[in-house]
Structures are given as structure tokens and as C-alpha cells.
Design a protein around this motif. Structure first.
Motif, PDB file in Angstrom:
ATOM      1  N   ILE A  13       0.842  -1.199   0.000  1.00  0.00           N
ATOM      2  CA  ILE A  13       0.000   0.000   0.000  1.00  0.00           C
ATOM      3  C   ILE A  13       0.876   1.247   0.000  1.00  0.00           C
ATOM      4  CG2 ILE A  13      -1.577   1.356   1.455  1.00  0.00           C
ATOM      5  CD1 ILE A  13      -2.926  -1.360   2.147  1.00  0.00           C
ATOM      6  N   ARG A  14       1.918   1.231   0.784  1.00  0.00           N
ATOM      7  CA  ARG A  14       2.828   2.379   0.821  1.00  0.00           C
ATOM      8  C   ARG A  14       3.483   2.600  -0.537  1.00  0.00           C
ATOM      9  NH1 ARG A  14       4.537   0.490   6.600  1.00  0.00           N
ATOM     10  NH2 ARG A  14       3.279   1.896   7.844  1.00  0.00           N
ATOM     11  N   LEU A  22       1.280   5.880   7.374  1.00  0.00           N
ATOM     12  CA  LEU A  22      -0.172   5.843   7.348  1.00  0.00           C
ATOM     13  C   LEU A  22      -0.708   7.110   8.008  1.00  0.00           C
ATOM     14  CD1 LEU A  22      -0.764   2.148   8.421  1.00  0.00           C
ATOM     15  CD2 LEU A  22      -0.821   3.088   6.117  1.00  0.00           C
ATOM     16  N   THR A  23      -1.876   7.562   7.560  1.00  0.00           N
ATOM     17  CA  THR A  23      -2.490   8.729   8.184  1.00  0.00           C
ATOM     18  C   THR A  23      -3.055   8.327   9.541  1.00  0.00           C
ATOM     19  OG1 THR A  23      -4.679   8.332   7.240  1.00  0.00           O
ATOM     20  CG2 THR A  23      -3.133   9.644   5.917  1.00  0.00           C
ATOM     21  N   LEU A  24      -3.422   9.328  10.344  1.00  0.00           N
ATOM     22  CA  LEU A  24      -3.961   9.059  11.674  1.00  0.00           C
ATOM     23  C   LEU A  24      -5.211   8.187  11.604  1.00  0.00           C
ATOM     24  CD1 LEU A  24      -3.866   9.490  14.721  1.00  0.00           C
ATOM     25  CD2 LEU A  24      -5.198  11.589  14.376  1.00  0.00           C
ATOM     26  N   VAL A  25      -6.115   8.496  10.685  1.00  0.00           N
ATOM     27  CA  VAL A  25      -7.347   7.710  10.582  1.00  0.00           C
ATOM     28  C   VAL A  25      -7.025   6.272  10.164  1.00  0.00           C
ATOM     29  CG1 VAL A  25      -7.951   8.322   8.198  1.00  0.00           C
ATOM     30  CG2 VAL A  25      -9.756   7.768   9.811  1.00  0.00           C
ATOM     31  N   GLN A  26      -6.039   6.077   9.293  1.00  0.00           N
ATOM     32  CA  GLN A  26      -5.653   4.726   8.874  1.00  0.00           C
ATOM     33  C   GLN A  26      -5.050   3.948  10.039  1.00  0.00           C
ATOM     34  OE1 GLN A  26      -3.127   5.888   5.664  1.00  0.00           O
ATOM     35  NE2 GLN A  26      -4.821   6.049   4.222  1.00  0.00           N
ATOM     36  N   LYS A  27      -4.223   4.603  10.832  1.00  0.00           N
ATOM     37  CA  LYS A  27      -3.634   3.936  11.997  1.00  0.00           C
ATOM     38  C   LYS A  27      -4.710   3.525  12.997  1.00  0.00           C
ATOM     39  CE  LYS A  27       0.765   6.376  11.766  1.00  0.00           C
ATOM     40  NZ  LYS A  27       1.601   7.402  12.403  1.00  0.00           N
ATOM     41  N   LYS A  28      -5.667   4.413  13.231  1.00  0.00           N
ATOM     42  CA  LYS A  28      -6.734   4.133  14.210  1.00  0.00           C
ATOM     43  C   LYS A  28      -7.627   2.984  13.742  1.00  0.00           C
ATOM     44  CE  LYS A  28      -6.445   7.899  17.042  1.00  0.00           C
ATOM     45  NZ  LYS A  28      -6.296   7.771  18.446  1.00  0.00           N
ATOM     46  N   SER A  55      -8.238  12.532   4.146  1.00  0.00           N
ATOM     47  CA  SER A  55      -7.591  12.008   5.357  1.00  0.00           C
ATOM     48  C   SER A  55      -7.245  10.524   5.251  1.00  0.00           C
ATOM     49  CB  SER A  55      -8.489  12.235   6.567  1.00  0.00           C
ATOM     50  OG  SER A  55      -9.708  11.543   6.408  1.00  0.00           O
ATOM     51  N   GLY A  56      -7.680   9.862   4.184  1.00  0.00           N
ATOM     52  CA  GLY A  56      -7.342   8.456   3.990  1.00  0.00           C
ATOM     53  C   GLY A  56      -8.405   7.479   4.458  1.00  0.00           C
ATOM     54  N   LYS A  57      -9.653   7.936   4.550  1.00  0.00           N
ATOM     55  CA  LYS A  57     -10.736   7.070   5.052  1.00  0.00           C
ATOM     56  C   LYS A  57     -10.950   5.849   4.162  1.00  0.00           C
ATOM     57  CE  LYS A  57     -13.822  10.291   4.965  1.00  0.00           C
ATOM     58  NZ  LYS A  57     -13.074  11.491   4.600  1.00  0.00           N
ATOM     59  N   THR A  58     -10.993   6.062   2.853  1.00  0.00           N
ATOM     60  CA  THR A  58     -11.275   4.945   1.934  1.00  0.00           C
ATOM     61  C   THR A  58     -10.229   3.850   2.079  1.00  0.00           C
ATOM     62  OG1 THR A  58     -12.336   6.452   0.389  1.00  0.00           O
ATOM     63  CG2 THR A  58     -11.655   4.304  -0.465  1.00  0.00           C
ATOM     64  N   ALA A  60      -8.297   3.412   4.595  1.00  0.00           N
ATOM     65  CA  ALA A  60      -8.385   2.900   5.968  1.00  0.00           C
ATOM     66  C   ALA A  60      -9.387   1.755   6.061  1.00  0.00           C
ATOM     67  CB  ALA A  60      -8.782   4.022   6.929  1.00  0.00           C
ATOM     68  N   ILE A  61     -10.491   1.880   5.357  1.00  0.00           N
ATOM     69  CA  ILE A  61     -11.518   0.840   5.370  1.00  0.00           C
ATOM     70  C   ILE A  61     -11.099  -0.347   4.492  1.00  0.00           C
ATOM     71  CG2 ILE A  61     -13.920   0.317   4.786  1.00  0.00           C
ATOM     72  CD1 ILE A  61     -13.519   2.104   7.292  1.00  0.00           C
ATOM     73  N   LEU A  62     -10.381  -0.079   3.404  1.00  0.00           N
ATOM     74  CA  LEU A  62      -9.966  -1.157   2.497  1.00  0.00           C
ATOM     75  C   LEU A  62      -8.831  -2.013   3.056  1.00  0.00           C
ATOM     76  CD1 LEU A  62     -10.103   0.594  -0.978  1.00  0.00           C
ATOM     77  CD2 LEU A  62     -11.658  -1.130  -0.063  1.00  0.00           C
ATOM     78  N   MET A  63      -7.951  -1.441   3.851  1.00  0.00           N
ATOM     79  CA  MET A  63      -6.799  -2.204   4.355  1.00  0.00           C
ATOM     80  C   MET A  63      -7.216  -3.468   5.107  1.00  0.00           C
ATOM     81  SD  MET A  63      -3.840   0.496   5.489  1.00  0.00           S
ATOM     82  CE  MET A  63      -4.837   1.271   6.726  1.00  0.00           C
ATOM     83  N   PRO A  64      -8.099  -3.386   6.097  1.00  0.00           N
ATOM     84  CA  PRO A  64      -8.495  -4.623   6.792  1.00  0.00           C
ATOM     85  C   PRO A  64      -9.195  -5.628   5.872  1.00  0.00           C
ATOM     86  CG  PRO A  64      -9.121  -2.701   8.075  1.00  0.00           C
ATOM     87  CD  PRO A  64      -8.663  -2.205   6.738  1.00  0.00           C
ATOM     88  N   ILE A  65      -9.955  -5.125   4.911  1.00  0.00           N
ATOM     89  CA  ILE A  65     -10.636  -6.020   3.965  1.00  0.00           C
ATOM     90  C   ILE A  65      -9.599  -6.774   3.147  1.00  0.00           C
ATOM     91  CG2 ILE A  65     -12.125  -6.110   1.928  1.00  0.00           C
ATOM     92  CD1 ILE A  65     -13.607  -3.653   3.166  1.00  0.00           C
TER      93      ILE A  65
END
Length: 70
Positions: A13-14, A22-28, A55-58, A60-65
Motif C-alpha cells: 500500500i505504501r 499511514l495517516t492518523l485515521v488509517q492507523k486508528k 484524510s485516507g478514510k477509503t 483505511a476501510i480497504l486495508m483490513p478487507i
């Protein structure tokens, strides 16, 4: 707590998206996923993410998937 596979996904991803970190929202979100997914007493809950555009929300949600299905 991250697995070798999870580390490879994050490295990819990087590379693909050019993130240095990773952005803050991605880390959280990733931390939330780790605690819920890898816990023996895991229970599934919905996750609501509210953050500014860009902020990287999309991702952030895709990484765990991606980590779960690959």
C-alpha cells in the motif's frame, strides 16, 4: 501483533499509493481491526469513521478487507 502477511500488505500500500506513513485515521482503523479481529473474545461491531476529505478514510476501510481476503 501484526503478521508478516499484514506487513507485506502495508508495504505494498505504501509503494502503490506513495505513503511514507499511514495517516492518523488509517492507523486508528487498523488498530481497531487488529484488536477486534485477532482477539480471542472477538465480537463484530460496526465502525463509523468521520474525518475530513483527503484524510485516507477509503484506504483505511480497504486495508483490513484486503488483509482478510488475501
Amino acid at each position: 501483533m501484526s503478521t508478516d502477511f499484514e506487513k507485506k500488505i502495508l508495504e505494498s500500500i505504501r509503494e502503490i499509493f506513495g505513503y511514507e506513513e499511514l495517516t492518523l485515521v488509517q492507523k486508528k482503523v487498523l488498530d481497531y481491526f487488529r484488536r477486534r479481529f485477532y482477539s480471542e473474545n472477538s465480537y463484530k461491531k460496526d465502525l463509523l469513521v468521520i474525518a475530513p476529505t483527503g484524510s485516507g478514510k477509503t484506504l483505511a476501510i480497504l486495508m483490513p478487507i484486503l488483509i482478510m481476503i488475501l
